[in-house]
Design an enzyme around this catalytic site. Sequence first.
Site, PDB file in Angstrom:
ATOM      1  N   LYS A 173       0.922  -1.221   0.048  1.00  0.00           N
ATOM      2  CA  LYS A 173      -0.043   0.028   0.019  1.00  0.00           C
ATOM      3  C   LYS A 173       0.930   1.198   0.166  1.00  0.00           C
ATOM      4  O   LYS A 173       0.527   2.064  -0.711  1.00  0.00           O
ATOM      5  CB  LYS A 173      -1.074  -0.020   1.113  1.00  0.00           C
TER       6      LYS A 173
ATOM      7  N   LYS B  93      -4.573 -10.147  -6.707  1.00  0.00           N
ATOM      8  CA  LYS B  93      -6.012 -10.642  -6.119  1.00  0.00           C
ATOM      9  C   LYS B  93      -6.874  -9.597  -6.429  1.00  0.00           C
ATOM     10  O   LYS B  93      -6.683  -8.283  -6.874  1.00  0.00           O
ATOM     11  CB  LYS B  93      -5.826 -10.646  -4.579  1.00  0.00           C
TER      12      LYS B  93
ATOM     13  N   LYS C  11     -11.355  -4.666  -3.434  1.00  0.00           N
ATOM     14  CA  LYS C  11     -12.447  -3.771  -3.521  1.00  0.00           C
ATOM     15  C   LYS C  11     -12.033  -2.319  -3.904  1.00  0.00           C
ATOM     16  O   LYS C  11     -12.779  -1.547  -4.310  1.00  0.00           O
ATOM     17  CB  LYS C  11     -13.486  -3.804  -2.620  1.00  0.00           C
TER      18      LYS C  11
HETATM   19  P1  TYM Z   1     -10.688  -6.916   3.676  1.00  0.00           P
HETATM   20  O1  TYM Z   1     -11.722  -6.009   3.894  1.00  0.00           O
HETATM   21  O2  TYM Z   1      -9.861  -6.421   2.663  1.00  0.00           O
HETATM   22  O3  TYM Z   1     -11.463  -8.276   3.096  1.00  0.00           O
HETATM   23  C1  TYM Z   1     -12.444  -8.966   3.893  1.00  0.00           C
HETATM   24  C2  TYM Z   1     -12.187 -10.489   3.936  1.00  0.00           C
HETATM   25  O4  TYM Z   1     -12.225 -10.790   2.458  1.00  0.00           O
HETATM   26  C3  TYM Z   1     -10.834 -11.660   2.204  1.00  0.00           C
HETATM   27  N1  TYM Z   1     -10.748 -11.148   0.808  1.00  0.00           N
HETATM   28  C4  TYM Z   1     -10.504 -12.213  -0.028  1.00  0.00           C
HETATM   29  N2  TYM Z   1     -10.461 -13.433  -0.095  1.00  0.00           N
HETATM   30  C5  TYM Z   1     -10.184 -14.199  -1.334  1.00  0.00           C
HETATM   31  N3  TYM Z   1      -9.887 -13.544  -2.297  1.00  0.00           N
HETATM   32  C6  TYM Z   1     -10.041 -12.331  -2.405  1.00  0.00           C
HETATM   33  N4  TYM Z   1      -9.608 -11.527  -3.559  1.00  0.00           N
HETATM   34  C7  TYM Z   1     -10.170 -11.370  -1.327  1.00  0.00           C
HETATM   35  N5  TYM Z   1     -10.150 -10.055  -0.851  1.00  0.00           N
HETATM   36  C8  TYM Z   1     -10.393  -9.967   0.397  1.00  0.00           C
HETATM   37  C9  TYM Z   1     -10.005 -11.057   3.343  1.00  0.00           C
HETATM   38  O5  TYM Z   1      -8.931 -11.985   3.283  1.00  0.00           O
HETATM   39  C10 TYM Z   1     -10.965 -10.739   4.347  1.00  0.00           C
HETATM   40  O6  TYM Z   1     -10.882 -12.162   5.274  1.00  0.00           O
HETATM   41  N6  TYM Z   1      -8.170  -6.046   7.716  1.00  0.00           N
HETATM   42  C11 TYM Z   1      -9.055  -6.948   7.270  1.00  0.00           C
HETATM   43  C12 TYM Z   1     -10.231  -6.508   8.063  1.00  0.00           C
HETATM   44  C13 TYM Z   1     -10.298  -6.802   9.677  1.00  0.00           C
HETATM   45  C14 TYM Z   1     -10.111  -7.889  10.079  1.00  0.00           C
HETATM   46  C15 TYM Z   1     -10.026  -7.712  11.566  1.00  0.00           C
HETATM   47  C16 TYM Z   1     -10.384  -9.227   9.800  1.00  0.00           C
HETATM   48  C17 TYM Z   1      -9.971  -5.789  10.414  1.00  0.00           C
HETATM   49  N7  TYM Z   1      -9.833  -6.499  11.731  1.00  0.00           N
HETATM   50  C18 TYM Z   1      -9.976  -8.532  12.449  1.00  0.00           C
HETATM   51  C19 TYM Z   1     -10.232 -10.281  10.623  1.00  0.00           C
HETATM   52  C20 TYM Z   1     -10.148 -10.176  12.104  1.00  0.00           C
HETATM   53  C21 TYM Z   1      -9.426  -6.425   5.838  1.00  0.00           C
HETATM   54  O7  TYM Z   1      -9.070  -5.336   5.390  1.00  0.00           O
HETATM   55  O8  TYM Z   1     -10.109  -7.170   5.118  1.00  0.00           O
END
Ligand code: TYM
Length: 331
Positions: free
Chosen positions: A111, A194, A197
């Site tokens: 990032k 990957k 969003k």
């Molecule tokens: P985030 O918002 O990027 O994504 C949410 C969840 O979706 C999964 N994910 C994917 N899985 C498969 N293929 C993809 N292309 C893909 N893109 C995203 C992510 O692995 C995630 O499980 N930091 C985290 C949010 C968070 C969190 C936490 C998660 C904040 N605190 C505590 C677990 C526990 C995030 O930005 O996820």
Amino acid sequence: KKTILSGSTVTGDLTLGNYIGAINNWTKLQDDYDCLYFLANLHALTVFQDPKVLEDRTFSFFAQYLALGLDPKKNIIFVQSHVHEHTELSWILACLTPMGYLNRMTQFKDKSEKHPKNINSGLYTYPVLMAADILLYQADLVPVGEDQRQHLELTRDIVGFWQNRYGEGVFKMPEAYVGKMGARVMSLQEPDKKMSKSDENDKNFISIIDDFKKIEKKIKGAATDSGTEIKYDPENKAGLSNLMTIYSVLSGKTTDQLEKEYEGKMYGHLKVDLADLVVSTLRPVREKYDDLMKNKDYLDQLMKEGADRAAVRAQKTLENVYKNVGILYRR
Ligand code: TYM
């Protein structure tokens, strides 16, 4: 019962990657575990967000969680900022986390390379806040996609740092729960990265609330190799294999089965069928979402209930943490 916790950051719109890699697993766990699912709106601020958009999006994400099948009766569903213990614990944990460990985080490196003008310290300590999210609720398992695995490892390291200084018994050691299939859904146009969003190119991802015509177009236009054989081979046929992964998770068929089913057929056939499958999967989600968004008061009420339930548990942990580190807890 084991405790499960997970969340997603409130930026862009939830994608098929978020669904397949994470939320789909969350909905499967809700019957058998004690589950908490939240919206990481504080994490969203590590990149500038238009205030009004962030506010609206928080409602929209909440409605998407429900529309995708998370039941507010079976789970505690809440908004991160509603439970102020997250930021409080995050500070305590930051004081335990060596910078060297944060320097290694690949998400931070990616990032900050991509947005060299936005390397704020929130982006840097993002994984510490994430550790606080998890540790506050004594989570056993954290269902995430592959990209979050490193952050989970750091959370475990932080529990170790804590135990070295203050001893055991305050935090549970959490574990990542990563699905076998679909843990890394790839971009549709650039299948070597990957699906994200926050991608600037909207052809790269399918969002849960995309228009159906757009979804069809995006799938039919997905980048594939110049070969003809329908074969699951992520190394040499990244684009096609990604489509097969999505197909497999949504249909419950294995990639072997798909190979047989599509023997002698063309990529185009698979794309047309996959587009139908994605649209028919998302149609009821979309309908439920539209309904929910008409009733903001109801969403507001559910958010409040979720926050109340989460806060009871978060308070208990934080009070114990403060006691252990010698910080006075307000009576
Ligand atoms: P985030 O918002 O990027 O994504 C949410 C969840 O979706 C999964 N994910 C994917 N899985 C498969 N293929 C993809 N292309 C893909 N893109 C995203 C992510 O692995 C995630 O499980 N930091 C985290 C949010 C968070 C969190 C936490 C998660 C904040 N605190 C505590 C677990 C526990 C995030 O930005 O996820």
